[in-house]
Write a protein that holds these residues in place. Structure first.
Motif, PDB file in Angstrom:
ATOM      1  N   PRO A 176       3.372 -39.626  20.242  1.00 23.60           N
ATOM      2  CA  PRO A 176       2.878 -38.347  19.820  1.00 23.60           C
ATOM      3  C   PRO A 176       2.830 -37.448  20.894  1.00 23.60           C
ATOM      4  CG  PRO A 176       1.413 -40.076  19.048  1.00 23.60           C
ATOM      5  CD  PRO A 176       2.201 -40.641  20.124  1.00 23.60           C
ATOM      6  N   SER A 177       3.110 -35.926  20.598  1.00 20.49           N
ATOM      7  CA  SER A 177       2.987 -35.050  21.857  1.00 20.49           C
ATOM      8  C   SER A 177       1.487 -34.998  21.898  1.00 20.49           C
ATOM      9  CB  SER A 177       3.359 -33.871  21.136  1.00 20.49           C
ATOM     10  OG  SER A 177       2.849 -33.223  20.010  1.00 20.49           O
ATOM     11  N   THR A 178       1.106 -34.272  22.933  1.00 16.71           N
ATOM     12  CA  THR A 178      -0.198 -34.006  23.333  1.00 16.71           C
ATOM     13  C   THR A 178      -0.964 -33.395  22.316  1.00 16.71           C
ATOM     14  OG1 THR A 178       0.359 -33.635  25.826  1.00 16.71           O
ATOM     15  CG2 THR A 178      -1.864 -32.491  25.022  1.00 16.71           C
ATOM     16  N   SER A 179      -0.442 -32.356  21.582  1.00 14.83           N
ATOM     17  CA  SER A 179      -1.173 -31.685  20.766  1.00 14.83           C
ATOM     18  C   SER A 179      -1.485 -32.519  19.447  1.00 14.83           C
ATOM     19  CB  SER A 179      -0.514 -30.279  20.034  1.00 14.83           C
ATOM     20  OG  SER A 179       0.927 -30.565  19.774  1.00 14.83           O
ATOM     21  N   LEU A 180      -0.208 -33.131  19.080  1.00  8.06           N
ATOM     22  CA  LEU A 180      -0.584 -33.961  17.858  1.00  8.06           C
ATOM     23  C   LEU A 180      -1.547 -35.378  18.185  1.00  8.06           C
ATOM     24  CD1 LEU A 180       0.517 -34.850  15.085  1.00  8.06           C
ATOM     25  CD2 LEU A 180       2.442 -36.178  16.058  1.00  8.06           C
ATOM     26  N   LEU A 181      -1.493 -35.842  19.274  1.00  9.50           N
ATOM     27  CA  LEU A 181      -2.397 -37.054  19.512  1.00  9.50           C
ATOM     28  C   LEU A 181      -3.762 -36.281  19.787  1.00  9.50           C
ATOM     29  CD1 LEU A 181      -2.900 -39.948  19.759  1.00  9.50           C
ATOM     30  CD2 LEU A 181      -2.132 -39.557  22.342  1.00  9.50           C
TER      31      LEU A 181
END
Length: 464
Positions: A176-181
């Motif tokens: 996951p990307s930073t924003s998603l995680l």
């Protein structure tokens, strides 16, 4: 001499019924082996068409250079995919053996810049098999807090491609990307029972910006420790960025020594290791002289065993954030000050201190560049053997023998520390035998001061 045998895979002949607009269609032939194909697909909900969603960096499809994100999938092994769900197409691929023939309409080529790899340390755990939102669980990559990751593709705003370091595999995995995680962490945190109530209660008990860190907490089980609001609110390190950018750092001979921090549960031998290391070479290693408000005893000198100060001066230092951590024991205040640590480092020696793990954040900066060593207890059987004649100091009894409950609490505390703060540990030493552990610690510190190490990129890009 000409080889009589052709070892290359035998490819089938191209279909005869190619469309007239030959350039609008591409025939891609891949030989399936034990490696995954390294591509994911998606369906356009409006048209029902199947597209290549992403090509996994280093995978079979990527190495072929023939499949690209956005390519329209027309056929797989001669079977049209029109009207099929992505799951049905995946089943065709799973059942296919040997050579797989794709018929695709290429996506309009777009000029893309080659992305520089980004190196990060995972500050959270992730398991793709437990994430229902991941496009392809089989393409996901498991990682744990503290793992070093090389992010090779950030094209997708939600799903990045990365490799774990050190890695023997050339194929990347989805993370996951930073924003998603961050979003997933926030949902998980608020879904836990009593979190909202505990946050409000702790904010009432502990005013923001005033954190007490009781240095002698090692005298009691971690379950009895009073947590600060910093360790329970959604704005803490637990919910900060799940990835920390790191770079390699090589200390130069004229640079200050890195601060060495020892962390471990009560009874594991953290203080004994620190004392033995300093005694081994007092011209190289030294501890920071703590401050205290208790009166000096006969034979004690200020600046040697302790810096003896008044309660008013101690409180003044607390209000001005001059302590890395401090606490109260038997009515007297004790603390390790920033100036005491700097005095050791400025003298050219290596400063070695022990801290509670929740206090590590206060020294993770460019000034100290700390190297954190976690001292871990051995197996319960080994603990009983090595601590049979050892004595334990508690808040209530001085020099009593270890009991089975002490070993259980030591294991629980170690598990808790490693699970919650393991992302901050640079090295782990299992203290089976004190002398061996001391030599391991000595060698580890030498490597930390002289060899290349991964450190947060912010430590070199900002000045504290």
């Amino acid at each position: 001499m000409v080889a009589q045998t052709d070892y290359e895979p035998v490819l089938p002949p191209l279909p005869e019924d190619l469309p007239e607009d030959e350039e609008a269609m591409r025939i891609v032939c891949l030989v399936k082996n034990k490696q995954p194909l390294g591509a994911t697909i998606k369906r356009d909900e409006e048209t029902g068409e199947i597209f290549i969603a992403r090509v996994i960096h280093g995978g079979l499809a990527d190495r072929s250079g023939l499949l690209h994100p956005g390519d329209l999938l027309v056929e797989v092994n001669g079977k049209p995919v029109e009207g099929l769900d992505p799951e049905q197409v995946i089943q065709i691929l799973v059942q296919s053996q040997g050579t797989i023939l794709f018929k695709v309409i290429p996506n309009t080529p777009q000029s893309t810049k080659s992305q520089q790899p980004l190196y990060v340390r995972a500050m959270a755990d992730y398991c793709p098999l437990q994430d229902p939102a991941i496009p392809c669980p089989d393409a996901g990559m498991v990682f744990s807090r503290g793992d070093l990751l090389e992010i090779v593709d950030q094209t997708d705003i939600h799903w990045w491609q990365a490799r774990k370091l050190p890695s023997a595999s050339a194929c990347a995995g989805l993370i996951p990307s930073t924003s998603l995680l961050k979003s997933k962490q926030r949902e998980t945190w608020w879904s836990q029972p009593f979190q909202s109530f505990m946050l409000l209660l702790l904010l009432m008990l502990f005013p923001a910006g005033f954190r007490r860190s009781f240095r002698l907490w090692r005298r009691m089980t971690h379950r009895k420790r009073r947590q600060s609001c910093y360790s329970c609110s959604p704005n803490t390190s637990a919910l900060s960025s799940p990835y920390e950018e790191v770079i390699t750092y090589q200390r130069r001979p004229d640079d200050p020594h890195r601060l060495i921090i020892l962390v471990g549960p009560s009874g594991v031998g953290v203080n004994e290791l620190r004392k033995r290391l300093i005694k081994l070479n007092p011209h190289t290693f030294q501890g920071a002289v703590p401050h205290t408000t208790r009166p000096a005893r006969d034979g004690e000198e200020t600046g040697k065993e302790y810096n003896f100060v008044t309660k008013e001066l101690f409180d003044y230092m607390v209000c001005n954030h001059r302590f890395l951590e401090y606490g109260e024991y038997k009515g007297h205040l004790y603390g390790t000050s920033i100036d005491a640590v700097k005095d050791v480092i400025d003298s050219g020696r290596m400063c070695v201190i022990d801290m509670e793990p929740h206090s590590i954040l206060s020294v993770r900066n460019n000034m100290f560049k700390p190297y954190v060593v976690f001292i871990k207890p051995p197996s319960p059987e080994r603990l009983r053997q090595t601590r049979r004649d050892a004595r334990l100091i508690t808040s209530y009894v001085v020099n009593r023998p270890f009991k089975d409950v002490d070993f259980e609490e030591m294991e629980d505390a170690a598990r808790f520390m490693e699970g919650k703060y393991g992302q901050y540990f640079d090295h782990v030493i299992v203290n089976e035998e004190l002398q061996d552990a001391c030599m391991q610690l000595f060698n580890t510190i030498q490597l930390a001061q002289e060899g290349p190490q991964w450190i947060p990129a912010a430590w070199l890009s900002t000045e504290d």
